[in-house]
Design a protein around this motif. Structure first.
Motif, mmCIF file in Angstrom:
data_model
loop_
_atom_site.group_PDB
_atom_site.id
_atom_site.type_symbol
_atom_site.label_atom_id
_atom_site.label_comp_id
_atom_site.label_asym_id
_atom_site.label_seq_id
_atom_site.Cartn_x
_atom_site.Cartn_y
_atom_site.Cartn_z
ATOM 1 N N ALA A 144 0.816 -1.217 0.000
ATOM 2 C CA ALA A 144 0.000 0.000 0.000
ATOM 3 C C ALA A 144 0.849 1.266 0.000
ATOM 4 C CB ALA A 144 -0.925 -0.002 1.224
ATOM 5 N N MET A 145 2.159 1.113 0.182
ATOM 6 C CA MET A 145 3.037 2.284 0.198
ATOM 7 C C MET A 145 3.050 2.966 -1.169
ATOM 8 S SD MET A 145 6.357 0.754 2.214
ATOM 9 C CE MET A 145 7.351 2.183 1.753
ATOM 10 N N SER A 146 3.200 4.289 -1.157
ATOM 11 C CA SER A 146 3.339 5.015 -2.427
ATOM 12 C C SER A 146 4.779 4.994 -2.917
ATOM 13 C CB SER A 146 2.881 6.463 -2.262
ATOM 14 O OG SER A 146 3.647 7.125 -1.258
ATOM 15 N N ASP A 147 5.732 4.713 -2.017
ATOM 16 C CA ASP A 147 7.134 4.606 -2.398
ATOM 17 C C ASP A 147 7.447 3.184 -2.851
ATOM 18 O OD1 ASP A 147 7.419 7.203 -1.629
ATOM 19 O OD2 ASP A 147 8.764 6.818 0.055
ATOM 20 N N GLY A 148 8.272 3.082 -3.886
ATOM 21 C CA GLY A 148 8.768 1.773 -4.259
ATOM 22 C C GLY A 148 9.709 1.254 -3.185
ATOM 23 N N MET A 149 9.719 -0.068 -2.994
ATOM 24 C CA MET A 149 10.591 -0.645 -1.969
ATOM 25 C C MET A 149 11.008 -2.036 -2.387
ATOM 26 S SD MET A 149 9.912 -1.559 2.016
ATOM 27 C CE MET A 149 9.441 -3.216 1.600
ATOM 28 N N TYR A 150 12.264 -2.346 -2.165
ATOM 29 C CA TYR A 150 12.705 -3.721 -2.339
ATOM 30 C C TYR A 150 13.742 -4.060 -1.278
ATOM 31 C CZ TYR A 150 16.792 -2.013 -5.070
ATOM 32 O OH TYR A 150 17.934 -1.402 -5.492
ATOM 33 N N VAL A 151 13.862 -5.362 -1.020
ATOM 34 C CA VAL A 151 14.743 -5.874 0.028
ATOM 35 C C VAL A 151 15.776 -6.775 -0.631
ATOM 36 C CG1 VAL A 151 14.882 -7.233 2.154
ATOM 37 C CG2 VAL A 151 12.885 -5.762 1.730
ATOM 38 N N VAL A 152 17.024 -6.666 -0.165
ATOM 39 C CA VAL A 152 18.084 -7.512 -0.695
ATOM 40 C C VAL A 152 18.791 -8.240 0.450
ATOM 41 C CG1 VAL A 152 18.495 -6.057 -2.718
ATOM 42 C CG2 VAL A 152 19.839 -5.684 -0.633
ATOM 43 N N GLU A 153 19.318 -9.415 0.116
ATOM 44 C CA GLU A 153 20.192 -10.148 1.029
ATOM 45 C C GLU A 153 21.607 -9.570 0.911
ATOM 46 O OE1 GLU A 153 19.885 -14.103 -0.403
ATOM 47 O OE2 GLU A 153 18.002 -14.527 0.673
ATOM 48 N N PRO A 154 22.519 -9.974 1.803
ATOM 49 C CA PRO A 154 23.903 -9.493 1.688
ATOM 50 C C PRO A 154 24.527 -9.773 0.323
ATOM 51 C CG PRO A 154 23.567 -10.493 3.827
ATOM 52 C CD PRO A 154 22.304 -10.751 3.050
ATOM 53 N N SER A 155 24.062 -10.852 -0.347
ATOM 54 C CA SER A 155 24.586 -11.166 -1.688
ATOM 55 C C SER A 155 23.988 -10.256 -2.754
ATOM 56 C CB SER A 155 24.279 -12.614 -2.033
ATOM 57 O OG SER A 155 22.868 -12.815 -2.118
ATOM 58 N N ARG A 156 23.021 -9.401 -2.360
ATOM 59 C CA ARG A 156 22.302 -8.463 -3.221
ATOM 60 C C ARG A 156 21.228 -9.141 -4.066
ATOM 61 N NH1 ARG A 156 26.592 -4.815 -6.280
ATOM 62 N NH2 ARG A 156 24.697 -3.753 -6.995
ATOM 63 N N LEU A 157 20.840 -10.364 -3.693
ATOM 64 C CA LEU A 157 19.674 -10.963 -4.318
ATOM 65 C C LEU A 157 18.420 -10.284 -3.769
ATOM 66 C CD1 LEU A 157 20.395 -14.820 -4.406
ATOM 67 C CD2 LEU A 157 20.400 -13.189 -6.313
ATOM 68 N N ILE A 158 17.488 -9.980 -4.650
ATOM 69 C CA ILE A 158 16.249 -9.302 -4.251
ATOM 70 C C ILE A 158 15.275 -10.338 -3.704
ATOM 71 C CG2 ILE A 158 14.268 -7.968 -5.086
ATOM 72 C CD1 ILE A 158 16.135 -6.805 -7.247
ATOM 73 N N THR A 159 14.771 -10.085 -2.505
ATOM 74 C CA THR A 159 13.836 -11.019 -1.861
ATOM 75 C C THR A 159 12.413 -10.467 -1.788
ATOM 76 O OG1 THR A 159 14.378 -10.147 0.335
ATOM 77 C CG2 THR A 159 15.678 -12.025 -0.469
ATOM 78 N N TYR A 160 12.254 -9.160 -1.997
ATOM 79 C CA TYR A 160 10.907 -8.572 -1.957
ATOM 80 C C TYR A 160 10.875 -7.350 -2.867
ATOM 81 C CZ TYR A 160 6.600 -6.422 -0.405
ATOM 82 O OH TYR A 160 5.358 -5.861 -0.390
ATOM 83 N N TRP A 161 9.730 -7.176 -3.525
ATOM 84 C CA TRP A 161 9.549 -6.061 -4.490
ATOM 85 C C TRP A 161 8.083 -5.637 -4.402
ATOM 86 C CZ3 TRP A 161 13.197 -3.722 -7.547
ATOM 87 C CH2 TRP A 161 12.773 -2.961 -8.636
ATOM 88 N N ASN A 162 7.806 -4.402 -3.936
ATOM 89 C CA ASN A 162 6.408 -4.040 -3.704
ATOM 90 C C ASN A 162 5.746 -3.479 -4.956
ATOM 91 O OD1 ASN A 162 7.284 -1.376 -3.819
ATOM 92 N ND2 ASN A 162 6.353 -0.777 -1.883
ATOM 93 N N ARG A 163 4.436 -3.217 -4.841
ATOM 94 C CA ARG A 163 3.654 -2.780 -6.000
ATOM 95 C C ARG A 163 4.066 -1.399 -6.491
ATOM 96 N NH1 ARG A 163 -2.413 -4.871 -4.270
ATOM 97 N NH2 ARG A 163 -1.965 -7.114 -4.474
ATOM 98 N N ALA A 164 4.416 -0.519 -5.564
ATOM 99 C CA ALA A 164 4.862 0.811 -5.994
ATOM 100 C C ALA A 164 6.158 0.718 -6.789
ATOM 101 C CB ALA A 164 5.042 1.726 -4.787
ATOM 102 N N ALA A 165 7.020 -0.216 -6.423
ATOM 103 C CA ALA A 165 8.247 -0.436 -7.197
ATOM 104 C C ALA A 165 7.899 -0.883 -8.613
ATOM 105 C CB ALA A 165 9.123 -1.479 -6.515
ATOM 106 N N GLU A 166 6.862 -1.720 -8.728
ATOM 107 C CA GLU A 166 6.398 -2.129 -10.053
ATOM 108 C C GLU A 166 5.906 -0.924 -10.848
ATOM 109 O OE1 GLU A 166 3.373 -5.083 -9.684
ATOM 110 O OE2 GLU A 166 4.709 -6.623 -8.872
ATOM 111 N N ALA A 167 5.096 -0.072 -10.197
ATOM 112 C CA ALA A 167 4.505 1.067 -10.894
ATOM 113 C C ALA A 167 5.568 2.062 -11.345
ATOM 114 C CB ALA A 167 3.488 1.752 -9.981
ATOM 115 N N ILE A 168 6.572 2.301 -10.515
ATOM 116 C CA ILE A 168 7.592 3.303 -10.832
ATOM 117 C C ILE A 168 8.576 2.792 -11.869
ATOM 118 C CG2 ILE A 168 9.532 4.623 -9.877
ATOM 119 C CD1 ILE A 168 7.940 4.725 -7.223
ATOM 120 N N SER A 169 8.949 1.509 -11.760
ATOM 121 C CA SER A 169 10.008 0.972 -12.625
ATOM 122 C C SER A 169 9.489 0.244 -13.861
ATOM 123 C CB SER A 169 10.887 -0.001 -11.835
ATOM 124 O OG SER A 169 10.158 -1.192 -11.547
#
Length: 303
Positions: free
Chosen positions: A13-38
């Motif tokens: 529900a956030m208006s900001d895009g957000m994603y989470v990475v592990e120390p290896s920089r693999l992406i583990t989460y990508w929210n809907r705002a990130a989809e809309a912006i990117s």
């Protein structure tokens, strides 16, 4: 409390895009705002290495940030949050400005276990800054001729006087007046007069040095505030301005010719902006009295 939204629902529900990475920089989460912006969906991004070139953040100098300059990498290294403004590559191929914030994630024992990056569209801020810069530019420009106006003259004089007082940087002020301009206006009309001023202003702007500043002070009057200058350079500049004024192609003026009279004053000890411009005006009057299409300066003549 029942029916509370899940953490994932809140993040989506956030208006900001957000994603989470592990120390290896693999992406583990990508929210809907990130989809809309990117333009990239969670299916496109989750499980991928964030530096694989899809987003490929670059700064305003075009430097890629997915290598040594990556804010996520730096934040996972030292734990300090970072905020930068960058350009993100959209899935459709264009780039768009975003404001990025990177924050470290920590496990229960305090060790860094990854990082979260949030990003929001920064277009409005950049458009606002561009609008403000354009408004500032227009407030310093004469709308008819495109050279500086009186406000820009005041600012330039203030800077030059300050440099003179601090560092002894010698400069000059020149005032120019179109000879018999009223006759041109009365004979051919104000449109022709405006055309003369526009051509003349462009000629003057091209004739001065890069360190000199051309302004229209009003009517048919112009001024040039020079950068650092010697007496010989001042005489050369004055002569050049006379030439370009006379050589300009002014439509509908034949057989009339456009000439200018010029007064010049070099900064002296004790001068403020008003005193310098008064001396330049005095030299302009001397040039007019000498027969027009003339110049006078105080390098060889006392004011």
């Amino acid at each position: 409390m029942t029916g509370a939204p899940s953490h994932a629902a809140l993040l989506d529900a956030m208006s900001d895009g957000m994603y989470v990475v592990e120390p290896s920089r693999l992406i583990t989460y990508w929210n809907r705002a990130a989809e809309a912006i990117s333009g990239f969906s969670a299916d496109d991004m989750v499980g991928r290495w964030c530096g694989d070139g899809r987003l490929n953040h670059v700064n305003e100098r075009g430097v890629e940030l997915c290598g040594a300059s990556c804010p996520l990498v730096a934040t996972m290294r030292d734990g300090r949050p970072r905020s930068v403004r960058v350009f993100l590559h959209h899935r459709d191929g264009h780039v768009r400005p975003v404001h990025v914030t990177a924050v470290a994630l920590r496990s229960e024992d305090g060790t860094i276990s990854g990082a979260v990056e949030t990003f929001r569209d920064d277009s409005d801020r950049r458009e606002l800054e561009q609008d403000l810069r354009e408004a500032e530019r227009l407030s310093l420009v004469d709308p008819l001729t495109g050279v500086g106006n009186r406000r820009s003259l005041d600012g330039c004089l203030s800077r030059r006087i300050a440099d003179w007082e601090r560092h002894g940087t010698r400069f000059a002020a020149l005032v120019l007046d179109v000879d018999r301009f009223k006759q041109t206006n009365d004979t051919l009309g104000h449109e022709a007069g405006d055309a003369v001023l526009m051509v003349l202003a462009r000629s003057l702007a091209h004739a001065v040095r890069a360190t000199d500043h051309v302004v229209r002070t009003g009517g048919d009057e112009f001024a040039v505030i020079t950068g650092p200058i010697t007496d010989d350079e001042l005489r050369s500049l004055t002569a050049r301005l006379q030439v370009v004024a006379a050589q300009g192609r002014y439509e509908d003026l034949s057989p009339m010719r456009i000439t200018v009279s010029i007064g010049a004053a070099t900064v002296a000890v004790g001068d403020d902006a008003a005193a310098l411009m008064r001396r330049a005006d005095h030299q302009l009057l001397r040039a007019k009295r000498a027969g027009r299409k003339r110049d006078a300066d105080d390098a060889t003549t006392a004011p």
